[in-house]
Design a protein around this motif. Structure first.
Motif, PDB file in Angstrom:
ATOM      1  N   SER A  33      -2.324   4.406   1.012  1.00  0.00           N
ATOM      2  CA  SER A  33      -3.385   3.669   0.333  1.00  0.00           C
ATOM      3  C   SER A  33      -3.466   2.228   0.805  1.00  0.00           C
ATOM      4  O   SER A  33      -2.473   1.634   1.248  1.00  0.00           O
ATOM      5  CB  SER A  33      -3.146   3.669  -1.178  1.00  0.00           C
ATOM      6  OG  SER A  33      -3.115   4.973  -1.666  1.00  0.00           O
ATOM      7  N   LYS A  34      -4.648   1.671   0.656  1.00  0.00           N
ATOM      8  CA  LYS A  34      -4.921   0.271   0.972  1.00  0.00           C
ATOM      9  C   LYS A  34      -3.920  -0.648   0.259  1.00  0.00           C
ATOM     10  O   LYS A  34      -3.532  -0.387  -0.882  1.00  0.00           O
ATOM     11  CB  LYS A  34      -6.342  -0.038   0.499  1.00  0.00           C
ATOM     12  CG  LYS A  34      -6.792  -1.445   0.645  1.00  0.00           C
ATOM     13  CD  LYS A  34      -8.212  -1.579   0.115  1.00  0.00           C
ATOM     14  CE  LYS A  34      -8.679  -3.011   0.216  1.00  0.00           C
ATOM     15  NZ  LYS A  34     -10.080  -3.151  -0.190  1.00  0.00           N
ATOM     16  N   ASN A  35      -3.507  -1.707   0.943  1.00  0.00           N
ATOM     17  CA  ASN A  35      -2.604  -2.752   0.432  1.00  0.00           C
ATOM     18  C   ASN A  35      -1.171  -2.286   0.182  1.00  0.00           C
ATOM     19  O   ASN A  35      -0.404  -2.991  -0.462  1.00  0.00           O
ATOM     20  CB  ASN A  35      -3.160  -3.396  -0.845  1.00  0.00           C
ATOM     21  CG  ASN A  35      -4.494  -4.064  -0.613  1.00  0.00           C
ATOM     22  OD1 ASN A  35      -4.748  -4.604   0.453  1.00  0.00           O
ATOM     23  ND2 ASN A  35      -5.362  -4.007  -1.607  1.00  0.00           N
ATOM     24  N   GLN A  36      -0.794  -1.138   0.689  1.00  0.00           N
ATOM     25  CA  GLN A  36       0.575  -0.653   0.497  1.00  0.00           C
ATOM     26  C   GLN A  36       1.480  -1.144   1.626  1.00  0.00           C
ATOM     27  O   GLN A  36       1.141  -1.051   2.794  1.00  0.00           O
ATOM     28  CB  GLN A  36       0.592   0.876   0.439  1.00  0.00           C
ATOM     29  CG  GLN A  36       1.961   1.434   0.080  1.00  0.00           C
ATOM     30  CD  GLN A  36       1.912   2.936  -0.142  1.00  0.00           C
ATOM     31  OE1 GLN A  36       0.892   3.512  -0.492  1.00  0.00           O
ATOM     32  NE2 GLN A  36       3.039   3.580   0.073  1.00  0.00           N
ATOM     33  N   ILE A  37       2.642  -1.682   1.244  1.00  0.00           N
ATOM     34  CA  ILE A  37       3.664  -2.090   2.216  1.00  0.00           C
ATOM     35  C   ILE A  37       4.427  -0.824   2.611  1.00  0.00           C
ATOM     36  O   ILE A  37       4.963  -0.121   1.750  1.00  0.00           O
ATOM     37  CB  ILE A  37       4.642  -3.128   1.616  1.00  0.00           C
ATOM     38  CG1 ILE A  37       3.904  -4.382   1.130  1.00  0.00           C
ATOM     39  CG2 ILE A  37       5.762  -3.470   2.596  1.00  0.00           C
ATOM     40  CD1 ILE A  37       3.452  -5.333   2.186  1.00  0.00           C
ATOM     41  N   ILE A  38       4.488  -0.547   3.919  1.00  0.00           N
ATOM     42  CA  ILE A  38       5.183   0.666   4.361  1.00  0.00           C
ATOM     43  C   ILE A  38       6.529   0.365   5.013  1.00  0.00           C
ATOM     44  O   ILE A  38       7.347   1.265   5.171  1.00  0.00           O
ATOM     45  CB  ILE A  38       4.298   1.537   5.278  1.00  0.00           C
ATOM     46  CG1 ILE A  38       3.736   0.737   6.461  1.00  0.00           C
ATOM     47  CG2 ILE A  38       3.171   2.154   4.467  1.00  0.00           C
ATOM     48  CD1 ILE A  38       2.902   1.561   7.436  1.00  0.00           C
ATOM     49  N   GLU A  39       6.753  -0.870   5.391  1.00  0.00           N
ATOM     50  CA  GLU A  39       8.067  -1.326   5.865  1.00  0.00           C
ATOM     51  C   GLU A  39       8.262  -2.728   5.297  1.00  0.00           C
ATOM     52  O   GLU A  39       7.371  -3.570   5.407  1.00  0.00           O
ATOM     53  CB  GLU A  39       8.145  -1.377   7.395  1.00  0.00           C
ATOM     54  CG  GLU A  39       8.008  -0.043   8.099  1.00  0.00           C
ATOM     55  CD  GLU A  39       9.241   0.833   8.068  1.00  0.00           C
ATOM     56  OE1 GLU A  39      10.313   0.369   7.613  1.00  0.00           O
ATOM     57  OE2 GLU A  39       9.132   1.990   8.496  1.00  0.00           O
TER      58      GLU A  39
END
Length: 191
Positions: A33-39
């Motif tokens: 999803s938009k604006n999600q930090i993945i690292e």
């Protein structure tokens, strides 16, 4: 979702059916999803990502606590904190999905296994990291030698989709300026 990556690889290297099967085995697909930090900063980057759709940025916080965007990736392309991923060291950068994204991802261990099993992926992996080094070298040179307006015009020419899909504050930070300066430059260009 794998077709985008396989098509990119096929532009430079001939793929065999076994290579395609290995790709599907070692890379996993995810929707983010938009604006999600993945690292997150303070951790070893877990994955190398291939952007199938959407926009992803790499950023850190400066000594004033302001976000500094160091890379914006649009499809198709790879993104991670490369040096930290390659060396499996703690990163001071965050990886965030600016928009909803479709991604393929692979761990360092799986990338190592894939490149051992497939000469095609070994060659392609070397190609990707060489491209990353070249890009970063050119980017450093541009930040040091081009004016803010020249950097923006170059971005428009090279990656116009970023201008239409990424918030102005991220573009400004990426180009080494503040949002007000970018707004002024955009107005001058429109005239």
């Amino acid at each position: 979702m794998y077709e985008s990556l396989l098509k990119l690889i096929s532009q430079n290297i001939t793929l065999r059916a076994e290579d395609e099967a290995l790709c599907r085995h070692y890379l996993s697909s995810i929707s983010v999803s938009k604006n999600q930090i993945i690292e997150e900063e303070g951790k070893v980057p877990e994955y190398l990502y291939f952007v199938v759709s959407g926009f992803v940025r790499l950023f850190h916080y400066n000594d004033k606590g302001d976000e500094v965007t160091t890379h914006i990736n649009c499809p198709p392309g790879f993104i991670t904190s490369y040096a930290n991923f390659s060396n499996q060291t703690i990163s001071d950068e965050n990886l965030e999905c600016i928009t909803d994204c479709e991604l393929l991802r692979i761990t360092k261990a799986d990338l190592d296994a894939l490149t051992l099993k497939s000469p095609v992926f070994k060659d392609f992996s070397i190609f990707v990291f060489q491209q990353s080094l070249s890009y970063n070298e050119n980017r450093s040179k541009e930040l040091a030698t081009l004016t803010a307006e020249q950097r923006y015009k170059k971005l428009i020419d090279a990656q116009p989709e970023i201008v239409h899909n990424v918030p102005v504050q991220y573009i400004a930070s990426f180009l080494g300026m503040n949002p007000k300066s970018l707004s002024r430059i955009r107005k001058q260009i429109i005239r």
